[in-house]
Design an enzyme around this catalytic site. Structure first.
Site, PDB file in Angstrom:
ATOM      1  N   SER A   1      -4.138   1.439  11.274  1.00  0.00           N
ATOM      2  CA  SER A   1      -2.772   0.931  11.239  1.00  0.00           C
ATOM      3  C   SER A   1      -2.609  -0.324  10.393  1.00  0.00           C
ATOM      4  CB  SER A   1      -2.269   0.688  12.656  1.00  0.00           C
ATOM      5  OG  SER A   1      -3.182  -0.095  13.381  1.00  0.00           O
TER       6      SER A   1
ATOM      7  N   HIS B   1      -0.108   6.799  13.272  1.00  0.00           N
ATOM      8  CA  HIS B   1       0.497   6.586  11.947  1.00  0.00           C
ATOM      9  C   HIS B   1       0.355   7.800  11.035  1.00  0.00           C
ATOM     10  CE1 HIS B   1       1.699   2.363  12.247  1.00  0.00           C
ATOM     11  NE2 HIS B   1       0.655   2.228  13.039  1.00  0.00           N
TER      12      HIS B   1
ATOM     13  N   LYS C   1       6.931   5.746  16.496  1.00  0.00           N
ATOM     14  CA  LYS C   1       6.835   5.331  15.095  1.00  0.00           C
ATOM     15  C   LYS C   1       7.686   6.273  14.236  1.00  0.00           C
ATOM     16  CE  LYS C   1       2.943   2.464  15.813  1.00  0.00           C
ATOM     17  NZ  LYS C   1       1.611   2.472  16.388  1.00  0.00           N
TER      18      LYS C   1
END
Ligand code: PLP
Length: 391
Positions: free
Chosen positions: A180, A208, A239
């Protein structure tokens, strides 16, 4: 001497070292342009990869769910908190990820805390990349299993450790998919290969990667064509999905077991109807179109190449996470402050989130950025970079 003196001293020391977090306040929906501390600024640091945080379709789904189911389930999943919406989300997650089953949690952090201690006790050994996310580290700390921290992305070291512990009753290899802070990828095909040789479970945290890598943003397993060979995929719905929540997708037995033994599933209340419905809407969109994913990657290559032309060090990133490496925490902090005065919101990241001396501005590219937005950001980075002697 007061009993809080050590805390006051610690806070003063953080400020002294430039490590004190400046926590800014968002005063509008999260989009390309966002109101932050009273100022309308170009947002370059949310994890809003696909622009779903303020998507009309997700908002409509959330509102409908509130009308139909209310605002909260008022129970943990295993007692009275599982709604038909949770089942629908889990079914669609499994379909999207091409796994046998999926179970959702309150966050990606909770998913890691649920999974690692449920799978391994003191008879097990965990093999974990040194740069894994804090929630994996904490998940490991909640077990009595042995642990081997292998050097970042070093599969040879991992193989040697597996050889050394080959008689352990249970073995779990755990890695971030996309790291990340640097945006580099785990060498997942090689990890899977050594895991198969030593009969170890493989768990990848794709926080991610989903919405970003693979066909339609299915994530790192899809990116590498490893369907069926990774036992546990942990994901977040906070996210790219723009909402809130986490999940584990994988083998039917493992998912079933987490519904019985995952402590955040058993002891912390279920996610709200609005959140779950918005996540379902995000999945529906992604299964139908890969347009936002393509736009994200177009934006990423445009921004990175322009920043590199200017002479910025963008590290080892292979993804839309774009670190602008600056070294000292104070430089990164000063850079971020000046960007903000220029209407660009990009936060400095320093120790303990990244190692000392590796402070940076971490830019997060989004599909909602236009070319004009990116050009605006690039201009401002150039201006501040020159003023601070970075380029
Ligand atoms: C952000 C992140 C998490 C936590 O996810 P939340 O849903 O925000 O709790 C877990 N793992 C990794 C690798 C992350 O980047």
């Amino acid at each position: 001497m007061g009993k809080y003196d050590f805390i006051t001293a610690e806070l003063a020391s953080l400020k002294e070292q430039g490590l004190y977090n400046i926590i800014r306040t968002i005063e509008s929906p999260v989009g390309a342009w966002t109101v932050v501390d009273g100022r309308r600024v170009l947002n370059m640091c949310s994890n809003n990869y696909l622009g779903f945080a303020n998507d009309e379709r997700l908002k409509a789904a959330a509102l409908r769910a509130v009308e139909e189911y209310g605002v909260g389930p008022a129970a943990v999943r295993s007692i009275a908190g599982t709604m038909s919406l949770h089942h629908e989300l889990e079914r669609k997650l499994a379909e999207f990820k091409h796994t046998e089953d999926a179970v959702s949690f309150q966050s990606g952090f909770c998913a890691n805390l649920a999974t690692i201690p449920a799978l391994l006790g003191k008879e097990g050994v965990i093999f974990t990349d040194e740069l894994n996310h804090a929630s994996i580290i904490d998940g490991c700390r909640l077990t009595k299993a042995g642990r081997v921290i292998f050097p970042h992305r070093d599969v040879d070291a991992l193989a040697r450790a597996l050889e050394e512990h080959k008689d352990a009753a249970k073995k779990l290899i755990v890695t971030d998919g996309v790291f990340s802070m640097d945006g580099d990828l785990a060498p997942l095909p090689e990890i899977v290969e050594v895991a198969e040789r030593y009969d170890a479970l493989v768990m990848v945290d794709d926080a991610h990667g989903e919405g970003v890598l693979g066909s339609h943003g299915r994530g790192i397993v899809d990116h590498f064509g490893l369907h069926g060979r990774v036992d546990i995929e942990v994901g977040t719905l906070s996210k790219a999905f723009g909402v809130m929540g986490g999940y584990v997708a994988g083998k039917r037995e493992i998912v079933e077991y987490l519904r019985q033994r995952g402590r955040p599933f058993l002891f912390s209340s279920a996610t709200t109807p609005a959140d779950v419905a918005a996540c379902i809407a995000a999945l529906d969109i992604l299964m139908e179109t890969d347009e936002p994913v393509k736009k994200l990657w177009d934006n990423t290559s445009y921004f990175k190449s322009k920043m590199q032309e200017l002479g910025f060090d963008t590290g080892q990133s292979e993804t839309p996470i774009t670190p602008i490496m600056l070294g000292e925490a104070k430089t990164a902090w000063e850079f971020s402050q000046r960007l903000f005065q220029e209407d660009v919101f990009a936060q400095a990241i320093a120790y303990p989130t990244v190692p000392k001396g590796k402070a940076r501005i971490r830019v997060m590219i989004s599909a909602v950025h236009t070319k004009e937005d990116l050009d605006f950001a690039i201009d401002k980075f150039a201006k501040v970079g020159r003023a601070l002697g970075v380029i």
